[in-house]
Design an enzyme around this catalytic site. Sequence first.
Site, PDB file in Angstrom:
ATOM      1  N   TYR A  54       3.734 -16.989   2.549  1.00  0.00           N
ATOM      2  CA  TYR A  54       3.582 -17.824   3.683  1.00  0.00           C
ATOM      3  C   TYR A  54       5.009 -18.600   3.769  1.00  0.00           C
ATOM      4  O   TYR A  54       5.390 -19.033   4.948  1.00  0.00           O
ATOM      5  CB  TYR A  54       2.290 -18.739   3.386  1.00  0.00           C
ATOM      6  CG  TYR A  54       1.019 -17.848   3.985  1.00  0.00           C
ATOM      7  CD1 TYR A  54       0.666 -17.717   5.251  1.00  0.00           C
ATOM      8  CD2 TYR A  54       0.559 -17.365   2.772  1.00  0.00           C
ATOM      9  CE1 TYR A  54      -0.386 -17.031   5.325  1.00  0.00           C
ATOM     10  CE2 TYR A  54      -0.961 -16.709   2.968  1.00  0.00           C
ATOM     11  CZ  TYR A  54      -1.109 -16.458   4.369  1.00  0.00           C
ATOM     12  OH  TYR A  54      -2.184 -15.651   4.672  1.00  0.00           O
ATOM     13  N   GLN A  92      -5.740 -17.428  17.806  1.00  0.00           N
ATOM     14  CA  GLN A  92      -5.944 -16.944  16.723  1.00  0.00           C
ATOM     15  C   GLN A  92      -4.706 -17.060  15.931  1.00  0.00           C
ATOM     16  O   GLN A  92      -4.769 -16.785  14.598  1.00  0.00           O
ATOM     17  CB  GLN A  92      -6.590 -15.427  16.807  1.00  0.00           C
ATOM     18  CG  GLN A  92      -7.936 -15.323  17.305  1.00  0.00           C
ATOM     19  CD  GLN A  92      -8.174 -13.563  17.502  1.00  0.00           C
ATOM     20  OE1 GLN A  92      -7.871 -13.135  18.560  1.00  0.00           O
ATOM     21  NE2 GLN A  92      -8.867 -13.286  16.901  1.00  0.00           N
ATOM     22  N   ASP A  95       0.813 -20.017  14.659  1.00  0.00           N
ATOM     23  CA  ASP A  95       2.326 -20.391  14.969  1.00  0.00           C
ATOM     24  C   ASP A  95       1.884 -21.642  15.828  1.00  0.00           C
ATOM     25  O   ASP A  95       0.740 -22.032  16.311  1.00  0.00           O
ATOM     26  CB  ASP A  95       3.269 -19.358  15.390  1.00  0.00           C
ATOM     27  CG  ASP A  95       2.676 -18.592  16.806  1.00  0.00           C
ATOM     28  OD1 ASP A  95       2.363 -19.421  17.653  1.00  0.00           O
ATOM     29  OD2 ASP A  95       2.112 -17.519  16.841  1.00  0.00           O
ATOM     30  N   HIS A 110      -7.768 -20.368  13.464  1.00  0.00           N
ATOM     31  CA  HIS A 110      -7.296 -19.934  12.335  1.00  0.00           C
ATOM     32  C   HIS A 110      -6.401 -20.625  11.471  1.00  0.00           C
ATOM     33  O   HIS A 110      -5.652 -20.292  10.448  1.00  0.00           O
ATOM     34  CB  HIS A 110      -6.744 -18.421  12.371  1.00  0.00           C
ATOM     35  CG  HIS A 110      -7.946 -17.381  12.723  1.00  0.00           C
ATOM     36  ND1 HIS A 110      -7.150 -16.040  13.167  1.00  0.00           N
ATOM     37  CD2 HIS A 110      -9.297 -17.468  12.745  1.00  0.00           C
ATOM     38  CE1 HIS A 110      -8.792 -15.314  13.501  1.00  0.00           C
ATOM     39  NE2 HIS A 110      -9.747 -16.514  13.234  1.00  0.00           N
ATOM     40  N   CYS A 137      -0.493 -33.259  -4.276  1.00  0.00           N
ATOM     41  CA  CYS A 137      -1.013 -33.930  -3.003  1.00  0.00           C
ATOM     42  C   CYS A 137      -0.748 -35.459  -2.873  1.00  0.00           C
ATOM     43  O   CYS A 137      -0.731 -36.230  -3.705  1.00  0.00           O
ATOM     44  CB  CYS A 137      -2.163 -33.687  -2.986  1.00  0.00           C
ATOM     45  SG  CYS A 137      -3.357 -34.385  -1.649  1.00  0.00           S
ATOM     46  N   GLY A 177      -3.516 -10.519  24.257  1.00  0.00           N
ATOM     47  CA  GLY A 177      -2.860  -9.854  23.047  1.00  0.00           C
ATOM     48  C   GLY A 177      -3.504  -9.996  21.778  1.00  0.00           C
ATOM     49  O   GLY A 177      -3.124 -10.357  20.561  1.00  0.00           O
ATOM     50  N   ALA A 221       3.026  -8.836  26.959  1.00  0.00           N
ATOM     51  CA  ALA A 221       2.794 -10.136  27.571  1.00  0.00           C
ATOM     52  C   ALA A 221       3.831 -10.959  28.330  1.00  0.00           C
ATOM     53  O   ALA A 221       3.214 -11.469  29.348  1.00  0.00           O
ATOM     54  CB  ALA A 221       2.227 -10.849  26.481  1.00  0.00           C
TER      55      ALA A 221
END
Length: 238
Positions: A54, A92, A95, A110, A137, A177, A221
């Site tokens: 990630y 979904q 970004d 998501h 944290c 998309g 798109a």
Amino acid sequence: MTPSLLILTGSGISAESGLGTFRDTDGIWAKFDWQRLATPDGFREDPAEVHAFYNARRRGLMEAEPNPAHKALATLEAAWVRSGGNFTLVTQNIDDLHERAGSERLIHMHGELLQSRCGACSDLQACRDDLSITMSCRACGREGQLRPNVVWFGEMPIGVDEIFSILPSVTHFAAVGTSGAVWPAAGFAEEAGRAGATTWELSLEAGESGHVFTHAVYGKATETVPAWCDRILSETFA
């Protein structure tokens, strides 16, 4: 009846910004093992590997820019609301290209890659740098509990109750998309159609739930979405 538009977007809208899709034959999950990288069990077994995956995606996102499809949806939102309609954009995607294009009425079902979440106290923080298992944290001080604020396989998507409360009142629905393979989002078009909405699928090709749509527009798109936005706006508020 007040015109009410709900748009669902998937990774196909960001592909032309250089961000990878997930379920295509050359997509992310064809190259990487989702069970190791996108499940709570995978994170527990090897958090360093998950963070590395990630972190790389976050750096890639920082280099990407919104494309004409993102910008067209933001322009459509502003014009639709200005004309008195109700508008909701559900994505979904993890970004932030919709936000950077100017979208405001947005649900990230998501999660968001540019946020971290603490597994101990659930605190959310903006995150534009790499995460690691040695970080603590800021809220509770626990070490090794930070993770990307993304929804992994087996976890509950965000905002589902809100989305399903909106669907019965929509007059227009579009999926842009998305493959139509991931639930519960795959069922949104059928739910909207059952309520009487006109539905569109905008994609490179028909998705797994393509048969439930009343209209289909196939192509890139960046080409199809701006034209469709102009059309639906003029037809609805002529």
